[in-house]
Design a protein around this motif. Structure first.
Motif, PDB file in Angstrom:
ATOM      1  N   ARG A 100       0.814  -1.219   0.000  1.00 29.96           N
ATOM      2  CA  ARG A 100       0.000   0.000   0.000  1.00 29.96           C
ATOM      3  C   ARG A 100       0.846   1.268   0.000  1.00 29.96           C
ATOM      4  O   ARG A 100       0.317   2.368   0.066  1.00 29.96           O
ATOM      5  N   TYR A 101       2.164   1.138  -0.099  1.00 26.03           N
ATOM      6  CA  TYR A 101       3.058   2.290  -0.045  1.00 26.03           C
ATOM      7  C   TYR A 101       3.437   2.739  -1.455  1.00 26.03           C
ATOM      8  O   TYR A 101       3.505   1.945  -2.392  1.00 26.03           O
ATOM      9  N   ARG A 102       3.761   4.019  -1.561  1.00 23.86           N
ATOM     10  CA  ARG A 102       4.313   4.557  -2.800  1.00 23.86           C
ATOM     11  C   ARG A 102       5.819   4.718  -2.621  1.00 23.86           C
ATOM     12  O   ARG A 102       6.276   5.364  -1.674  1.00 23.86           O
ATOM     13  N   PHE A 103       6.584   4.119  -3.516  1.00 27.77           N
ATOM     14  CA  PHE A 103       8.040   4.113  -3.428  1.00 27.77           C
ATOM     15  C   PHE A 103       8.668   4.945  -4.543  1.00 27.77           C
ATOM     16  O   PHE A 103       8.244   4.869  -5.699  1.00 27.77           O
ATOM     17  N   HIS A 104       9.688   5.701  -4.159  1.00 34.39           N
ATOM     18  CA  HIS A 104      10.521   6.427  -5.115  1.00 34.39           C
ATOM     19  C   HIS A 104      11.955   5.983  -4.831  1.00 34.39           C
ATOM     20  O   HIS A 104      12.596   6.464  -3.895  1.00 34.39           O
ATOM     21  N   LEU A 105      12.443   5.058  -5.633  1.00 36.06           N
ATOM     22  CA  LEU A 105      13.739   4.418  -5.401  1.00 36.06           C
ATOM     23  C   LEU A 105      14.684   4.830  -6.519  1.00 36.06           C
ATOM     24  O   LEU A 105      14.783   4.167  -7.555  1.00 36.06           O
ATOM     25  N   GLY A 106      15.364   5.939  -6.316  1.00 33.88           N
ATOM     26  CA  GLY A 106      16.185   6.472  -7.394  1.00 33.88           C
ATOM     27  C   GLY A 106      15.298   6.891  -8.547  1.00 33.88           C
ATOM     28  O   GLY A 106      14.401   7.728  -8.392  1.00 33.88           O
TER      29      GLY A 106
END
Length: 360
Positions: free
Chosen positions: A164-170
């Protein structure tokens, strides 16, 4: 330092100094001062001090200073005593003054603080999900990109809700756009995790813990907040986001020993075309060697029966006991000659502030 690694340090003063320095190096100087004050608590005529002085385990491996730091922080966040507020804000920085204040608090709240030494900190920090998701994206390029996940030592289930999370990985982004939990660590190293394939999907996530915390319960949530270093407002915001998500839909958690949980998960029928993956973060050190061995043996035995249609994976973000570096490692079984190989994908900040990607 002990030749067998940082967590094996036996001398209390050396271990306490290492823990405080570690906090300072991770932008938590106020927490470091609280940790250093435990040397005076240890010498005090209190039940808490005597228990610290007669500690039977290893100070760092047991995270004993952080158990006490959580109990002291609880006095403030629960509204019982606000005397540490000026320490946490940095207004009081003199160590002798802080030593005296912490000793006064232990004297006053001795009976209440003593049970905080009974178990390790519950710090299943949401920021660590960045590493776990990075591992899943790496796996999605090498196996069936549909996952059923199960987590060990899930605490309050903060990471059990990672779908349910929004990820910004690089340069890579994944997860629901409108999530109240935005995970965006400082990204370092060699590139970013691969983008999620179009059919990437997390079908289910289940977790276990020997003492799970109910995030929807205000008292339990407050206890979890107590373990968060007050120097880190971003961590507090993530806990609040996790509480909001858990209140809307609780994570799927069971109270169970990790070894028993793994055995059950591995014996359940696996759907073809779905990768079954276990993950855990900063909890392996708290289990006995026998439990660690049992889980490893069970997983490797199950991996021997894995196939391209029913793959098995193990994703871990754990502490190297010799260096105290937090390492993301992944193992995959799908019937190939490379089955079970360990791949080191990244190093990470203990609370997810940054990730150093190594996998290219």
């Amino acid at each position: 330092m002990s030749k067998t690694g940082i967590m094996a340090i036996e001398e209390f003063t050396e271990a306490l100094d290492w823990q405080a320095t570690h906090a300072e190096q991770n932008n938590a100087p106020c927490t470091a001062r609280i940790v250093r004050a435990l040397a005076k608590v240890r010498a005090s005529d209190t039940a808490t001090g005597r228990r610290i002085a007669n500690w039977e385990g290893l100070t760092l491996k047991d995270a004993m200073p952080l158990r006490m730091a959580g109990g002291l922080h609880y006095l403030l966040v629960s509204g019982q005593d606000d005397r540490l507020a000026r320490v946490y804000s940095g207004q009081i920085a003199d160590q002798a003054q802080i030593d005296a204040l912490v000793c006064e608090l232990v004297q006053t709240y001795d009976t209440q603080l003593l049970p905080w030494l009974d178990g390790p900190p519950q710090t299943n920090e949401a920021g660590r999900a960045a590493s776990i998701m990075g591992g899943l994206l790496w796996l999605a390029q090498r196996t069936v990109p549909k996952f059923e996940l199960f987590e060990l030592g899930a605490s309050a289930g903060v990471l059990t809700m990672l779908e349910r999370y929004r990820f910004h990985l690089g340069e890579t982004a994944v997860g629901p756009l409108g999530s109240p939990m935005q995970i965006e660590p400082l990204w370092k190293g060699d590139g970013s995790p691969p983008a999620a394939p179009n059919n990437f999907q997390i079908l289910s996530v289940r977790g276990c813990d020997v003492a799970p915390i109910n995030l929807a319960d205000p008292d339990s949530a407050l206890r979890l907040k107590s373990y968060v270093w007050p120097d880190a407002p971003g961590r507090m915001a993530r806990i609040d986001a996790a509480i909001a998500l858990a209140s809307a839909r609780p994570p799927d958690l069971v109270k169970q020993d990790a070894g028993e949980f793994v055995a059950e998960m591995l014996t359940e029928p696996q759907t073809k075309g779905v990768t079954r993956a276990m993950f855990h973060s900063i909890m392996w050190q708290y289990m006995s060697a026998s439990t660690q061995d049992a889980i490893t043996e069970a997983f490797e035995a199950a991996g021997a029966n894995a196939s391209p249609e029913c793959p098995l994976a193990w994703v871990s973000l754990e502490t190297d006991p010799a260096t105290f570096r937090h390492e993301l490692k992944v193992r995959l079984w799908n019937g190939s000659p490379q089955d079970g190989e360990t791949h080191l994908l990244s190093h990470a900040h203990p609370h997810g502030a940054w990730v150093e990607w190594l996998a290219g």
